[in-house]
Design a protein around this motif. Structure first.
Motif, short mmCIF file in Angstrom:
data_model
loop_
_atom_site.label_atom_id
_atom_site.label_comp_id
_atom_site.label_asym_id
_atom_site.label_seq_id
_atom_site.Cartn_x
_atom_site.Cartn_y
_atom_site.Cartn_z
N THR A 95 0.83 -1.20 0.00
CA THR A 95 0.00 0.00 0.00
C THR A 95 0.86 1.25 0.00
OG1 THR A 95 -0.04 0.00 2.41
CG2 THR A 95 -1.85 -1.12 1.30
N GLY A 96 0.32 2.31 -0.62
CA GLY A 96 0.93 3.62 -0.57
C GLY A 96 2.30 3.72 -1.19
N ILE A 135 -3.08 -3.49 -6.75
CA ILE A 135 -3.83 -3.71 -5.52
C ILE A 135 -4.32 -5.15 -5.54
CG2 ILE A 135 -5.81 -3.05 -4.12
CD1 ILE A 135 -5.65 -0.29 -5.15
N PRO A 136 -3.78 -6.02 -4.70
CA PRO A 136 -4.18 -7.42 -4.74
C PRO A 136 -5.51 -7.65 -4.06
CG PRO A 136 -2.63 -7.08 -2.97
CD PRO A 136 -2.75 -5.75 -3.67
N ALA A 137 -6.15 -8.76 -4.41
CA ALA A 137 -7.39 -9.12 -3.73
C ALA A 137 -7.10 -9.58 -2.30
CB ALA A 137 -8.10 -10.23 -4.50
N GLU A 138 -5.91 -10.19 -2.09
CA GLU A 138 -5.56 -10.72 -0.78
C GLU A 138 -5.00 -9.61 0.10
OE1 GLU A 138 -4.18 -11.81 -3.60
OE2 GLU A 138 -5.56 -13.47 -3.98
N ALA A 139 -5.07 -9.82 1.40
CA ALA A 139 -4.46 -8.88 2.34
C ALA A 139 -2.95 -8.95 2.22
CB ALA A 139 -4.88 -9.23 3.78
N GLU A 185 -18.42 -3.82 -7.37
CA GLU A 185 -17.82 -4.60 -6.31
C GLU A 185 -16.33 -4.77 -6.56
OE1 GLU A 185 -20.02 -7.78 -3.94
OE2 GLU A 185 -20.78 -8.08 -5.97
N PHE A 186 -15.54 -4.62 -5.48
CA PHE A 186 -14.10 -4.80 -5.56
C PHE A 186 -13.64 -5.63 -4.36
CE2 PHE A 186 -14.95 -0.73 -7.63
CZ PHE A 186 -14.29 -0.88 -8.84
N MET A 187 -12.71 -6.56 -4.61
CA MET A 187 -12.04 -7.26 -3.53
C MET A 187 -10.63 -6.69 -3.46
SD MET A 187 -12.03 -9.48 -1.07
CE MET A 187 -13.42 -10.60 -1.30
N LEU A 188 -10.35 -5.90 -2.44
CA LEU A 188 -9.08 -5.20 -2.30
C LEU A 188 -8.46 -5.51 -0.95
CD1 LEU A 188 -10.32 -1.70 -3.60
CD2 LEU A 188 -9.20 -3.49 -4.95
N TYR A 189 -7.23 -6.02 -0.97
CA TYR A 189 -6.51 -6.33 0.27
C TYR A 189 -7.33 -7.24 1.19
CZ TYR A 189 -3.54 -2.43 -1.19
OH TYR A 189 -2.72 -1.59 -1.89
N LEU A 204 -5.04 8.12 0.13
CA LEU A 204 -5.28 8.52 1.52
C LEU A 204 -5.14 7.35 2.50
CD1 LEU A 204 -8.29 10.95 0.98
CD2 LEU A 204 -5.88 11.53 1.34
N ASP A 205 -4.62 6.20 2.01
CA ASP A 205 -4.42 5.02 2.87
C ASP A 205 -5.71 4.57 3.54
OD1 ASP A 205 -1.73 4.86 2.27
OD2 ASP A 205 -1.12 6.09 3.96
N SER A 206 -6.83 4.73 2.85
CA SER A 206 -8.10 4.35 3.45
C SER A 206 -8.37 2.85 3.37
CB SER A 206 -9.25 5.11 2.76
OG SER A 206 -9.10 6.49 2.92
N PHE A 207 -7.73 2.17 2.42
CA PHE A 207 -7.95 0.74 2.28
C PHE A 207 -7.21 -0.04 3.36
CE2 PHE A 207 -8.51 1.73 -2.43
CZ PHE A 207 -9.89 1.71 -2.32
N MET A 208 -5.97 0.35 3.63
CA MET A 208 -5.15 -0.35 4.62
C MET A 208 -4.31 0.66 5.38
SD MET A 208 -5.83 -3.58 4.25
CE MET A 208 -4.50 -4.38 5.13
N LYS A 209 -4.17 0.42 6.69
CA LYS A 209 -3.28 1.23 7.51
C LYS A 209 -2.38 0.29 8.32
CE LYS A 209 -6.16 5.36 8.02
NZ LYS A 209 -5.24 6.24 7.30
#
Length: 496
Positions: A68-69, A456-460, A229-233, A179-184
């Motif tokens: 991310t970022g 941006i992967p689907a997996e975390a 629909e999106f699968m993100l992280y 803005l790092d809203s998907f993952m912090k």
């Protein structure tokens, strides 16, 4: 014999101690400190809008892909001239118009990286309108820009027309990625965490020919025609997104002029409440035939080659009334989950970033600093009452074709946000007018590239590089055990 044993044992203890010290030093060296220097990669996206085209070049470290970022903007370049849809009668010029920015891109991308740099061109509402009107011309323009881009040493991945919903969704991805809203990252747990869904930003985009709204509603989107629909992280995002073609500001201004002319009893001179007093503009009626947004037949008006003069009146309330007539609010009836023209929309939720023409208009009017809705309304009303002489002398550096349009644009923005999207006095404070987030411009281009390159992967994301706590504990335990054995051996020696 005793001395030999003593020397032998001392040597063993010394070796153990030395080994422990070496192990301790090595355990303190993080993995990042010994990895090879990162390899920087590049990518580029042309945003072929209705009124102009821009090129954005991005770069990122290859060893941080699918993290991310990590993507930053290296270059933005505005293509000279109008949007590529304006070259319907001379498609080769559309391709040639890109060359100056392509040359600039090759100056910032190292030669060794150029052939691996993915390059895209995405066209938006201007080309969507042209495709409705003349699909062969639209195809010819895309073919010429593709031909031009293939002549450059980049990994050209295609030129295509985005749907309005894609444009809105990719803008939403761009904002929340920057803005790092998907993952912090949580220093406490040494892991990436998902922020609360309520902290995801919505996106408000206003272009020349269309406008988009995208956000995560409370609960799921019940009308699947407006859902993406999106699968993100490793997390599923179900967002509402809708695009309104012909509701971009340039097409709105054309529709407004046509409606004022159609309503007027005069055939030669028509009052325009949104234009400054003493400002006049001549319009050729046949020009309305050039856009699908204004070429519909109207019994009140013949779209011939006659000229009509629009006379500015500087009437703030009259301008707002005229702009509201461009929306069919009655089609929603009593429904609360509806904007206009019968379009479904759940209630707005959370904070929003308003960019593109939302930002540029309000920036000119000094309304991007979080002013209250009452202040915004008052400032717009005051601006609309200023004469053309006053405005032109107060803003000598502003484009004289753009300056008389700000009153209409501002009232249009208010109508769209308040009456259509249903923001109110309270939720207005959740709208932030800005054009940059972090190191990059806000828009759909970064989200488009991130999606197509699988950045941006689907997996975390995996745990950060460095020490894994369990291995660190084992290393410390091993060192302590080694030192303990060495000390025990020394004690045995002394006892004997």
């Amino acid at each position: 014999m005793f001395d030999n044993k003593k020397h032998f044992t001392t040597a063993i203890v010394g070796a153990l101690v030395a080994f422990s010290v070496i192990a301790l030093v090595l355990s303190l060296v993080k993995i990042e400190d010994v990895t090879l220097p990162p390899v920087v990669k590049y990518g580029m996206v042309f945003d072929a809008g209705s009124s102009h085209t821009s090129l954005f070049v991005y770069e990122w470290d290859s060893d941080k892909e699918n993290d991310t970022g990590v993507v930053s903007q290296t270059l933005s370049c505005d293509v000279q001239g109008q949007g590529i849809s304006s070259y319907a009668n001379d498609p080769p010029k559309a391709g040639d118009s890109l060359r100056e920015c392509l040359d600039k891109a090759l100056k910032v991308i190292p030669a060794a990286k150029q052939r691996d740099a993915p390059a895209y061109l995405g066209a938006t509402a201007g080309m969507r309108l042209l495709r409705e009107q003349n699909s062969s011309a639209a195809d010819h323009i895309l073919a010429t820009v593709a031909k031009t881009m293939r002549q450059y040493p980049v990994a050209f991945k295609g030129a295509r027309i985005l749907t309005g919903e894609e444009e809105g969704a990719y803008g939403w991805i761009t904002i929340n990625y920057l803005l790092d809203s998907f993952m912090k990252y949580s220093p406490k747990t040494h892991t990436w965490v998902h922020p609360e869904a309520a902290n995801i930003f919505g996106a408000l985009d206003l272009g020349g020919a269309s406008t988009q709204i995208s956000f995560m509603p409370e609960g799921s989107v019940t009308n699947w025609n407006e859902a993406s629909e999106f699968m993100l992280y490793g997390f599923n995002y179900n967002i509402y997104t809708h695009s309104y073609l012909c509701y971009g500001q340039n097409e709105m201004l054309k529709r407004l002029a046509k409606e004022l002319i159609a309503e007027s009893s005069s055939s030669m001179h028509v009052d325009h409440p949104c234009y400054p007093k003493d400002y006049n503009e001549t319009v050729l009626l046949s020009s309305f035939r050039t856009s699908p947004c204004t070429n519909q037949s109207d019994p009140r008006l013949t779209l011939d080659n006659k000229n009509v003069t629009l006379q500015g009146r500087g009437d703030a309330s009259g301008c707002l009334t005229a702009v509201r007539k461009l929306f069919n609010f009655s089609a929603c009836g009593q429904s609360q989950d509806c904007t206009f023209d019968g379009v479904y929309q759940p209630p707005v939720r959370g904070q929003f970033i308003a960019f593109s023409a939302f930002y540029y208009n309000f920036k000119f009017l000094n309304l991007t600093e979080g002013q209250s809705l009452a202040t915004v309304r008052e400032n717009i009303k005051h601006f609309c009452t200023r004469s053309w002489e006053d405005l032109s002398s107060s803003y000598p550096e502003e484009n004289p074709e753009r300056l008389p349009k700000y009153c209409a644009n501002a009232n249009y923005i208010l109508t769209l946000l308040l009456d259509a999207y249903k923001f109110n006095e309270t939720s207005w404070n959740n709208i932030f007018f800005q054009m940059k987030a972090g190191s990059a411009d806000v828009g759909w281009t970064l989200g488009y590239m991130l999606n197509l390159t699988n950045m941006i992967p689907a997996e975390a994301p995996a745990r950060l590089k460095g020490h894994v706590p369990s291995l660190w504990a084992v290393a410390v335990a091993f060192i302590i055990l080694t030192l303990s054995l060495g000390l025990a051996a020394l004690l045995v020696l002394l006892w004997v």
